[in-house]
Design a protein around this motif. Sequence first.
Motif, short mmCIF file in Angstrom:
data_model
loop_
_atom_site.label_atom_id
_atom_site.label_comp_id
_atom_site.label_asym_id
_atom_site.label_seq_id
_atom_site.Cartn_x
_atom_site.Cartn_y
_atom_site.Cartn_z
N SER A 1 -13.85 1.60 -5.84
CA SER A 1 -12.63 1.40 -6.62
C SER A 1 -11.36 1.82 -5.89
O SER A 1 -10.38 1.07 -5.82
CB SER A 1 -12.75 2.13 -7.96
N PHE A 2 -11.33 3.03 -5.31
CA PHE A 2 -10.09 3.51 -4.71
C PHE A 2 -9.84 2.89 -3.34
O PHE A 2 -8.73 2.98 -2.82
CB PHE A 2 -10.09 5.04 -4.62
N TYR A 3 -10.85 2.27 -2.74
CA TYR A 3 -10.59 1.50 -1.52
C TYR A 3 -9.87 0.20 -1.86
O TYR A 3 -9.10 -0.32 -1.05
CB TYR A 3 -11.92 1.16 -0.82
N LEU A 4 -10.14 -0.35 -3.03
CA LEU A 4 -9.67 -1.69 -3.37
C LEU A 4 -8.41 -1.71 -4.21
O LEU A 4 -7.66 -2.69 -4.18
CB LEU A 4 -10.78 -2.45 -4.11
N ILE A 5 -8.17 -0.66 -4.98
CA ILE A 5 -7.15 -0.75 -6.02
C ILE A 5 -5.75 -1.00 -5.46
O ILE A 5 -5.01 -1.83 -5.98
CB ILE A 5 -7.17 0.53 -6.91
N ILE A 6 -5.38 -0.32 -4.37
CA ILE A 6 -4.02 -0.47 -3.85
C ILE A 6 -3.81 -1.88 -3.31
O ILE A 6 -2.80 -2.53 -3.60
CB ILE A 6 -3.74 0.58 -2.75
N ASN A 7 -4.76 -2.38 -2.51
CA ASN A 7 -4.62 -3.73 -1.97
C ASN A 7 -4.58 -4.78 -3.08
O ASN A 7 -3.86 -5.77 -2.98
CB ASN A 7 -5.77 -4.04 -1.01
N GLN A 8 -5.35 -4.57 -4.12
CA GLN A 8 -5.35 -5.54 -5.22
C GLN A 8 -4.02 -5.52 -5.96
O GLN A 8 -3.48 -6.56 -6.33
CB GLN A 8 -6.50 -5.26 -6.17
N VAL A 9 -3.48 -4.33 -6.18
CA VAL A 9 -2.17 -4.23 -6.85
C VAL A 9 -1.09 -4.87 -5.99
O VAL A 9 -0.29 -5.68 -6.46
CB VAL A 9 -1.84 -2.75 -7.15
N ILE A 10 -1.06 -4.49 -4.70
CA ILE A 10 -0.04 -5.05 -3.80
C ILE A 10 -0.19 -6.56 -3.68
O ILE A 10 0.78 -7.31 -3.78
CB ILE A 10 -0.13 -4.38 -2.42
N GLY A 11 -1.42 -7.02 -3.45
CA GLY A 11 -1.65 -8.44 -3.28
C GLY A 11 -1.30 -9.24 -4.51
O GLY A 11 -0.70 -10.31 -4.42
N PHE A 12 -1.66 -8.71 -5.68
CA PHE A 12 -1.37 -9.42 -6.93
C PHE A 12 0.13 -9.54 -7.16
O PHE A 12 0.64 -10.60 -7.52
CB PHE A 12 -2.04 -8.71 -8.10
N ILE A 13 0.84 -8.44 -6.93
CA ILE A 13 2.30 -8.46 -7.11
C ILE A 13 2.94 -9.44 -6.13
O ILE A 13 3.80 -10.25 -6.49
CB ILE A 13 2.90 -7.06 -6.94
N MET A 14 2.50 -9.38 -4.86
CA MET A 14 3.13 -10.20 -3.84
C MET A 14 2.81 -11.68 -4.03
O MET A 14 3.68 -12.53 -3.78
CB MET A 14 2.69 -9.74 -2.45
#
Length: 800
Positions: free
Chosen positions: A249-262
């Motif tokens: 979860s914590f490996y993926l959460i930041i990239n998913q948040v950033i990618g989704f926003i971008m």
Amino acid sequence: MAVMFKLSLSYLSKNKIQNTLIALLLLLSTLLVSTAIVILANTGNQFKEMHSRTNGSHQILTFDKGLNDPQAVHDWWAAQNGVQVSPLLTYRILSGITFGGADIPNLYLYMMNTPPPPWSVDELVFASGTQHSAPEQGSVWIPTSMANAYHISVGDTVGFKTGSSTLELNVSGIVIDVPYGAPFSNTARVWMNPTDYQHDLATLAGNENRMMGIHFNDYSMNSVYWERYNRETGIPFLESKMEFEAIASFYLIINQVIGFIMIFMGVVMLSIALMTIGFTIADAILANYRTIGILKSLGLTSQKTIGTYVIQYALLSIVAIIPGLALSIWISKWIIDISVSSLRVGNQNIPVQGLDAAILAGVLLFALVILFTVLYAKKARSIQPVQAIRYGMSETDYSRMAGRMNSPLAHWIGFTRLPVTAVLGFRHVFKNIKSSVLTLLLTTMASSVLVLGYVLLTSITGIEQTAAKWGYDNANIAAVVVNKGNFPKTELKQTLEEDSRISNAGWQGNTTGVISPESSATVKGQSISLNLSVLDGSYQELGFETLKGVNPQHANEIAIGVSVAKTSNKDLGDLIDIYIEGEKRTFLITGIYQAIANMSVSGRITIDAMRSVNPGYSEFDVIFINVNDMAQAGKVASELNEQFKDFASVVTQKTLLDSVYAEAANILIYPMSLIGLLFIIVTFIIIFSTCRINIRKESRTYGIYKSLGMTSRQIRLSLTMGMFILSSMGAILGIFAGVYLLPILLEMVLSGYGIVQLPLILHWGGMVLFTCLSIIAASLGSWFSSRIIREASPRMLVIE
């Protein structure tokens, strides 16, 4: 063809600034869209690759409660086909380190007795240092997450707190330890030399614990194995079990948040860019209406007229998209390297995938530009030479524009009663409806992005204000038990009761609960293992919140996480059967809450509920403490930590949360700043371009104003004032979009991590301040575009 090409080059050379800005707009649109695609394409790839490379665990079993025999469990799993297990690892727990002369609390360390190789599961990959079979005496290996968070390098000396003393060890290796190496974690495995482990830790008070990792050849079959385990052993697994989803979860959460926003902002940016190009072409045709009419009277066909614009924007697109793609690859690598730095080996760049998708996006953007150019340039077909020469536009458009300026709305606003400068500003807005709508949309989006970024970063850095909404307690102080074996519970309890500064306290332990397969509504035949919080005290007094209902108060009540409620299809008032230490208990669901810890796969019960199963239960992991005066929290925590440092780590809640979430804020600030900066630049570019077109189109009108005595400064101020008012309206809409609409998109991502309602901290002063950036960009774009009024004489303006 030669005529079309020459006309295209003349359009490019005639409006150098405007065309340069259009090219820059296309470049930025390509940059944002391609960067978003690359980041989204790489979400999870690095983790999956490293997990596969190290043959990482799908589940981690921790034996710290004495409820199962570690060796028996290890032997059973080692005998299963399709399953690989790690060695049975022995460890002791320490809390906190000293490094660089500073105390670093809230860091909980599994001091591991490094077993001899080979390991079949969770192999360590060296990010820095020389690989050996075990750390040399006097040295340790630490995970990349710990090294990155506290800037520790190979060769540094770290002091590990062992109670009343500190164990000084040299860092000889920094390793990628997938199960316990995720960013934003305050738990780490430190690998010790076996001799050091026996010599330095064997004499410490407390128990030696064990853990093991399990790797399934087919992870989806794990429930089948667990059912077999329960059936063959006759004893359910009652210790702690960490699932693969929690590991990842914590490996993926930041990239998913950033990618989704971008990706969302990239689509918005692309839409605005295409709309802008369309409006630019339409206004360019209108500005050159007479010229096109004359050329058509001389024999230039409509197809060739359209072709001139296609060639013009094709050249601009090629010049802009290629460098935009190159920049997007570089920026996406930079963002990915930051967000998954704990998986990087040394200074090697992490391989990036999805570059072909980024190139395809560039080709698609080029095709869309050509398509929109053709669609908008078709208006040139309807140009009638006589009307073009007489009106500078079609007679229909001329009548519509005149009617708009004499509409009831214009009379309601009261143009005749306003100052001349205000009338000119409003006239500019109402006369150019398309560009005004675009400006309103653009400033709304720019403002919403800036507000979202500010609110998101503020909410993370100030998470102690909303800790309860993230699933944590809201107590002032937390004392985390490190040495359970000799923990002086009675002494601490007496100290808390005698201290007049302390208002109340609660003792929390954790156990594992199992929801039977018949209660699982989503996956038949599979049981659900959840983390159960056991509290000796009041959930309400300690600040635990729920989304619905209330926390449990009696032995037959439970509050469950949203993920458990969804998986088991339960709601308030329902009954749920949970096995605790092998005994079935039926609970009434009184509350449902969200928690990012354990991804909401958890529950809350009272101490009475636990003691109905185990009357002698006293395995408390943390003590929550509230003080009467919040200003005294730091002092009370410091005194308690000094008194009980051999057994517990006592820190304030703010210290506890900052140590985890400060890193997340530091990572998010860069991409959010980039997105905000791009939207500000695009706002300036688009408004500069559209205003310049509109001013050139009405050059004769402004020439007449100057000949009547108005100064260039007055005219420019009036146009800027109209843009300021329009952009302010957009900014106000943007605040509400950034606070109430865009967070809904984030909740779609975070719902998979147990957060269904994003807790936000709203500082309206800061939001208004950031919103002003979009207003300033719009106003400056209008002001700089009107320089042509200052530079031209009234006579030349009238002639044009």
